[in-house]
Design an enzyme around this catalytic site. Structure first.
Site, PDB file in Angstrom:
ATOM      1  N   HIS E  43       0.812  -1.216   0.000  1.00  0.00           N
ATOM      2  CA  HIS E  43       0.000   0.000   0.000  1.00  0.00           C
ATOM      3  C   HIS E  43       0.848   1.270   0.000  1.00  0.00           C
ATOM      4  CE1 HIS E  43      -3.790  -2.065   0.486  1.00  0.00           C
ATOM      5  NE2 HIS E  43      -3.336  -2.750   1.508  1.00  0.00           N
ATOM      6  N   GLU E 146      -5.532 -12.652   6.265  1.00  0.00           N
ATOM      7  CA  GLU E 146      -6.419 -11.487   6.300  1.00  0.00           C
ATOM      8  C   GLU E 146      -7.671 -11.713   5.474  1.00  0.00           C
ATOM      9  OE1 GLU E 146      -4.485  -8.028   4.654  1.00  0.00           O
ATOM     10  OE2 GLU E 146      -3.428  -9.165   3.137  1.00  0.00           O
ATOM     11  N   ASP E 172      -8.253  -6.134   7.621  1.00  0.00           N
ATOM     12  CA  ASP E 172      -8.860  -6.827   6.478  1.00  0.00           C
ATOM     13  C   ASP E 172      -9.609  -8.074   6.929  1.00  0.00           C
ATOM     14  OD1 ASP E 172      -8.514  -5.545   3.906  1.00  0.00           O
ATOM     15  OD2 ASP E 172      -6.369  -5.675   4.269  1.00  0.00           O
TER      16      ASP E 172
END
Lengths: 256, 256, 256, 256, 256, 256
Positions: E43, E146, E172
């Protein structure tokens, strides 16, 4: 005397102006028949890492590459030449003595004071007397005439061996000559005329940033060796403006 | 149903197309009244480092920023959104099932399968239920219709919740529909018509790359929500070409 | 007299200090209510390519952007201004004559000697007399007072039209005044007092790098217009140190 | 007197020369037992962003990092030191007075005039008297002797406290002494001999760029403290040339 | 069984989290006694060019470098390892079969399916059987848990030879388990407990992103091998916030 | 059948291997008479921004540019071609069906499934049927044979229209064929022989990474169309090693 110098019978070479460092702009900007490009490293966002990339790409596209260097300093002059530029345009040359010094950074001793290096310009190889001679013959050094004191000494400047030509900076010159913002006035052209005459008398080249029809006509009429006629920012703005405006007009017509 | 959807009475929003990653081109290209920009990260030279810079600059200039992502993959979709893009345009969606998967990467569960992150889009802060809801409401996801199989399933695609709209790719669609190079033929427009009709029936947005007057008129006539009308490369080329050509003409006239 | 000048009743504006060129640090560092940021291009790793990115991002976040430039040279002063900075802080100004020259690079003639350019600061457009006047009014130039010779001429320096204010450099000043490492001693504050008094007498702004409570109290008490209170490196270090230390303490407590 | 100074019994330290800014070249070039590297920031394509990366990587590999700085200016000298370089090599020092000024930028007051900063060299922390003393003791400053005027004042130059040693530039020196292209002539070695003698008399270090056997033998014979013997470009060229040539020979032999 | 695995008597190793690609943040963030760093390439704005720089710098500072890779794909896994990372953390592993495939990209055949390369990890040299064995022994591969389907198969995942450990993604996981935004609820910890138990049973390592005291206590209590406790963005925000707030308070107090 | 295919009478073209993204290495590495270069974007540190620079520079130097792409994915294949590469080498092709898909990304429909774009390869201009045909004729696509399953289907792979040739990966192939580290064994050459025979039977090109004399002789003897013989890392290492070693030997001899 330079063999690239134009005569009355030769129209000025046309040049493009790049400033952002965009490779794409360099490639597209050199696609329309210009003979040379000026890269504005004085004010544009391009830095040495960018010059190192754009110079070989532009040269491979048949363009003579002139870098308007960041400052009238040794390092600003020599690095674009190390990277393979064909010439430099040196901003804010203040007079003949200053020109002798800073334009000298573009030529090796004994003519000037350029520092020797084995970079791209030399093919990353070994120095030879032949290469030194060839570089000095190939490298073009233009002094910018954009300070009042430089105009005052224009004849002495163009007489210098290390000066291959001059590049007027009309906007800076106007404000520094006390006329405020450049307006293509009679006084503005009178200053340019003095520069052109000095070059003609000394058989030196001069290149005009000539965005406006009047400037282009002046350059042709007074024997400029080159004129820069297409600016990256203007090109982008003109292109985007017309594309958006045409679409808006069509959309409105179609929407009725 | 999107509040940004145009109606018959609303002309399509106008958009600019950027591809090189040049900051200057982004700034100039967003200066002529467009509502949105498309950044082509699929084919253009811009990469993630470039998106990370250009997205906030364009958003600060009031532009809705849509990134045509590199590929229909999770990572290509989510990173521009992490960096703050308003939406994504996903190339080479192959059909409804594919659209459900890859457009899902633009929305958080349970609607989709976007991965949570605390990046620029979140202000580098802490996740909250409110932000998650707002992001999903704000983020626009457009499926490209440029494969024959996608066109075959256009109605199912636009029916998906994770699809906010579609973005036709006329050139790829023409060659993939067996017509060779796109030529704005009747068949080309028939395909676009089918897309427009499907969107209208499903009350979904569509945006057309509309460089040509015929495309722009089609977009207006058939209720496109947006049309991309100004391409960075075209703008640069048109600008440089006209500037050089005008100067050459003047030089020749003046030189006579 | 500057309208941004604080009075006894106005507390100093607060500023952040950035040096690494990190976009993220710029975004986070401008999120806590500061009025301005100082970007240290003299010592930090940021270069022109970085300034070209960070300046518009910070300005879009409502920050006044002051660049502590690389050196007291024309090119170091003018490029951040070309890129859109609100002002410059010029290091190692050596005295009044030096200040007249180097601070002059931040203002156009006739006030100073800044070189004209059509870059971001001008919207990449055409020069006009109005823009020249506005730029000069908007652009802030601060001379650093960090050399003994500059302190000796502080009154002459603040009297100059091209000087909008001064920015003391306490560490460099202490060592150059022969006191060795800066220690917030009485002599250190006496020097700062002399600077503050000169500014007050000349109605000029001054900004103090004020990391320590004593410095902050001094700035408030003596009418500084601004004080830089949050340094990127300190913020990172303080944040990481406390997060790791707290976790270590908890882990040890939990592990018992 | 420097503890790194060699004596007749100590062979010169060996060094590598890097110029492109390539991290890979830095890693490979520091794998063959050299004690130090010289990074040519004067002529090579590396800029500050590159120095900021390559310096810590090279130091972590046990190399002493000397940066041949871009120019004999304050900013060019201090930034590599801020980034953590062990020393600087300053090009085009013109004489003793010039050396006192520009080499002074590598040492803090009162010895010199380096500007204080809290960057990598300080661990991004707070200034202390101890660190200032340690930095000055650790930082090596070499003046390049490549101008005729510097050679004329070599004894005064090496006598300066701010000069830890000298670094001859044989090519520039030859052409500036009026002998044209450097050719390892008797005059060339006579000049180097004068430099070596001055260093010996003043107990100062000197480092020779010694690509050729004759230069290496000279350096050993005359007590150089270091010699730079492996140049990135030469290494690349020699490696590629031999690999391609060997393959061509084999292919021709095999093809018969 | 890994020799780095903690036991009840060993507290978890502490780690820092980096995401912006800033070299300075990497240097400062690794200065407070952490054993490892996680670089969020999934990310964060860092890309391959950034990883290539930051990995060797962090390793030279004694940190174990784990890269949370961009995606569970071969190329995303192998490139950080080529660049010298100690291990990878693979996001969005969907189950045991998926883990076998994508974690396999971190180990050479016959254990896995990593592609052989002669990059930094190999010292740019020649492949040997010894190096292949050492790499596989050194390289750590963590599967992120996740996704709900991964949690369902946690026991099978940790049983795989190519899985050295797991790294839960609580945010998540919560949203994908249908609980909406992660809130450190009993259900959240129950999921983490299941992961911890599976690792304990299989003698595999696990590392928790543990920003909150409750998470840190959980990690200690349940034998996590590591916990990431200091996030670059949090550190920056906490540092800037406190510095600005303290200054504001002082300024107000002083100004009264 | 390719006109570049060699016959018994034609020795293989020689190629260089680049991986770091260094422009200098590209320029020097293409100076010794190679016909083509392979850029390793699968394992090397070069990314898309680097490819965008190095491809036009290498092409301007007369090199055929083949990019070993990051992965067998659409985006990894098409972007180097958009940037102007002459061909791609696709790693880890797993078999004939996989080859049909991923090599298809290098050719436009109907032959393959490459996505249309108006980037450098097209001169940033408008798509035409002629350009599409020319691109497909010019673009070379090589499938890597480095997985056991690909070797099993080599005959089917070379029979595919979208496959212009193959590029064996001996190291990966050896370990995936269960022989451990590649050792130029009889079995290794038997596998290469099978590849060569399949290419000969199908009149397809093949290029061997041939660093060792035995590999080079094999390539010549079995009619390879090209062989990559000079690796950037090897060249750098060999060059630096010999330069340092020679200097050390001389220094020791001279020092005696």
């Amino acid at each position: 005397m330079s063999d690239r110098l134009t005569t009355a019978a030769t129209p000025p070479r046309l040049g493009a102006w790049l400033a952002s460092g965009s490779i794409t702009a360099a490639e597209i900007g050199s696609s329309y028949g210009t003979a040379f490009v000026v890269i504005d490293a004085e004010h544009g966002a391009i830095d040495d890492a960018g010059l190192n990339v754009v110079i070989p790409i532009l040269r491979s596209r048949g363009q003579e590459v002139l870098v308007k260097v960041k400052a009238p300093t040794r390092e600003s002059v020599q690095r674009p030449l190390d990277f393979g530029a064909d010439g430099v345009i040196i901003p804010h040359v203040l007079g003949a003595e200053h020109a002798r010094e800073v334009c000298g950074y573009a030529k090796f001793p004994p003519a000037g004071d350029r520092s020797l290096a084995a970079e791209r310009a030399l093919g990353y190889g070994a120095l030879t007397p032949e290469w030194i001679a060839e570089q000095d013959a190939r490298t073009r050094c233009y002094a910018m005439i954009e300070d009042a004191t430089a105009l005052d000494e224009i004849e002495e400047i163009v007489a210098l061996d290390v000066v291959d030509g001059v590049f007027p900076g009309p906007s800076d010159l106007a404000i520094r000559r006390g006329r405020g913002c450049y307006s293509r006035s009679a006084e503005d052209f009178a200053d340019l005329r003095r520069i052109a005459d000095a070059c003609a008398a000394a058989s030196k080249d001069w290149i005009l940033p000539a965005w406006h029809p009047l400037e282009q006509e002046f350059a042709v009429a007074h024997g400029a060796g080159g004129m820069v006629v297409a600016n990256e920012y203007t090109a982008l703005g003109r292109g985007f403006a017309s594309l958006v405006e045409e679409a808006r007009t069509r959309a409105e017509a179609a929407g009725r």
